[in-house]
Design an enzyme around this catalytic site. Structure first.
Site, PDB file in Angstrom:
ATOM      1  NE  ARG A  34      -3.915  -2.223   0.946  1.00 38.56           N
ATOM      2  CZ  ARG A  34      -5.112  -2.378   0.412  1.00 38.56           C
ATOM      3  NH1 ARG A  34      -5.640  -1.437  -0.359  1.00 38.56           N
ATOM      4  NH2 ARG A  34      -5.809  -3.481   0.637  1.00 38.56           N
ATOM      5  CG  ASP A  35       1.581   5.604  -2.191  1.00 44.17           C
ATOM      6  OD1 ASP A  35       2.215   5.633  -3.251  1.00 44.17           O
ATOM      7  OD2 ASP A  35       1.665   6.500  -1.311  1.00 44.17           O
ATOM      8  CB  ILE A  36       3.303   5.723   2.961  1.00 42.95           C
ATOM      9  CG1 ILE A  36       3.304   5.812   4.474  1.00 42.95           C
ATOM     10  CG2 ILE A  36       3.894   6.973   2.321  1.00 42.95           C
ATOM     11  CD1 ILE A  36       4.691   5.798   5.093  1.00 42.95           C
ATOM     12  CG  ASN A  97       4.851   9.273 -11.766  1.00 39.22           C
ATOM     13  OD1 ASN A  97       4.126   9.589 -12.704  1.00 39.22           O
ATOM     14  ND2 ASN A  97       4.417   9.197 -10.512  1.00 39.22           N
ATOM     15  CD  GLU A 105       7.292  12.435  -4.680  1.00 42.97           C
ATOM     16  OE1 GLU A 105       7.222  11.702  -3.675  1.00 42.97           O
ATOM     17  OE2 GLU A 105       6.467  13.320  -4.949  1.00 42.97           O
ATOM     18  CB  VAL A 106      10.721   6.242  -4.801  1.00 45.99           C
ATOM     19  CG1 VAL A 106      11.570   5.076  -4.282  1.00 45.99           C
ATOM     20  CG2 VAL A 106      10.022   6.958  -3.654  1.00 45.99           C
ATOM     21  CG  HIS A 110       7.300   3.235  -7.909  1.00 46.28           C
ATOM     22  ND1 HIS A 110       8.555   3.796  -7.961  1.00 46.28           N
ATOM     23  CD2 HIS A 110       6.418   4.269  -7.880  1.00 46.28           C
ATOM     24  CE1 HIS A 110       8.446   5.109  -7.947  1.00 46.28           C
ATOM     25  NE2 HIS A 110       7.162   5.429  -7.908  1.00 46.28           N
TER      26      HIS A 110
HETATM   27  P1  AMP Z   1       6.691   8.498  -7.447  1.00 47.95           P
HETATM   28  O1  AMP Z   1       6.449   9.968  -7.348  1.00 47.95           O
HETATM   29  O2  AMP Z   1       6.040   7.879  -8.651  1.00 47.95           O
HETATM   30  O3  AMP Z   1       8.156   8.161  -7.320  1.00 47.95           O
HETATM   31  O4  AMP Z   1       5.909   7.863  -6.234  1.00 47.95           O
HETATM   32  C1  AMP Z   1       6.497   7.486  -5.029  1.00 47.95           C
HETATM   33  C2  AMP Z   1       5.389   7.017  -4.119  1.00 47.95           C
HETATM   34  O5  AMP Z   1       5.972   6.324  -3.031  1.00 47.95           O
HETATM   35  C3  AMP Z   1       4.509   8.112  -3.544  1.00 47.95           C
HETATM   36  O6  AMP Z   1       3.156   7.890  -3.924  1.00 47.95           O
HETATM   37  C4  AMP Z   1       4.715   7.981  -2.026  1.00 47.95           C
HETATM   38  O7  AMP Z   1       3.542   8.233  -1.295  1.00 47.95           O
HETATM   39  C5  AMP Z   1       5.154   6.525  -1.898  1.00 47.95           C
HETATM   40  N1  AMP Z   1       5.954   6.204  -0.730  1.00 47.95           N
HETATM   41  C6  AMP Z   1       7.043   6.867  -0.268  1.00 47.95           C
HETATM   42  N2  AMP Z   1       7.528   6.244   0.817  1.00 47.95           N
HETATM   43  C7  AMP Z   1       6.750   5.167   1.048  1.00 47.95           C
HETATM   44  C8  AMP Z   1       6.728   4.124   2.021  1.00 47.95           C
HETATM   45  N3  AMP Z   1       7.631   4.076   3.005  1.00 47.95           N
HETATM   46  N4  AMP Z   1       5.767   3.178   1.943  1.00 47.95           N
HETATM   47  C9  AMP Z   1       4.841   3.226   0.953  1.00 47.95           C
HETATM   48  N5  AMP Z   1       4.808   4.183   0.007  1.00 47.95           N
HETATM   49  C10 AMP Z   1       5.738   5.142   0.043  1.00 47.95           C
END
Ligand code: AMP
Length: 129
Positions: A34-36, A97, A105-106, A110
């Protein structure tokens, strides 16, 4: 040029068990959790366990086994969460993304699976051609 993978990103830490996650489904090659900060009633992230930065990196460099496992896991997650058309659900949006223009962001590949409500337009008006 090979894409550099940063193993200190937050999803790498989740895969190493250094920080917790809310797992939906785990397989040999794939984790769904699940997304946080959910943006819809259903918001799950599906990630490969291998060190891939983006969708294109994964599609080009992952093994056939990883790619098949990833996609089958997406289908299973959609069925489990009752959003799969195949099992009578109302559908979902899958988003990946990638990089700066994709506003990623990450830096671990994903796929966002969003559903449970109509999702609205695909992109905001400000970026439409
Ligand atoms: P993106 O902008 O596509 O890289 O999305 C990164 C996603 O990771 C965002 O929707 C965040 O809410 C999610 N996210 C960041 N840290 C965590 C975490 N520890 N557990 C679950 N989701 C996360």
């Amino acid at each position: 040029m090979a894409i550099a993978y940063d193993d200190q990103n937050i999803f790498a830490k989740i895969l190493r068990g250094e920080i917790p996650n809310n797992t939906v489904l785990e397989t040999d090659h794939t984790l769904a959790f699940r997304d946080i900060a959910p943006q819809a009633p259903v918001h799950v992230l599906v990630i490969p366990k291998g060190p891939y930065v983006s969708y294109d990196h994964f599609a080009a460099a992952a093994s056939d086994a990883e790619i098949v496992d990833f996609n089958r896991t997406v289908a299973k997650v959609c069925a489990m969460l009752n959003i799969a058309l195949d099992s009578g659900g109302a559908g979902f949006r899958a988003i990946s993304n990638s990089g700066a223009h994709g506003v990623q962001e990450v830096p671990h590949y994903h796929l966002h699976i969003l559903g449970g409500t109509p999702m609205g337009r695909m992109v905001s008006k400000s970026v439409q051609a």
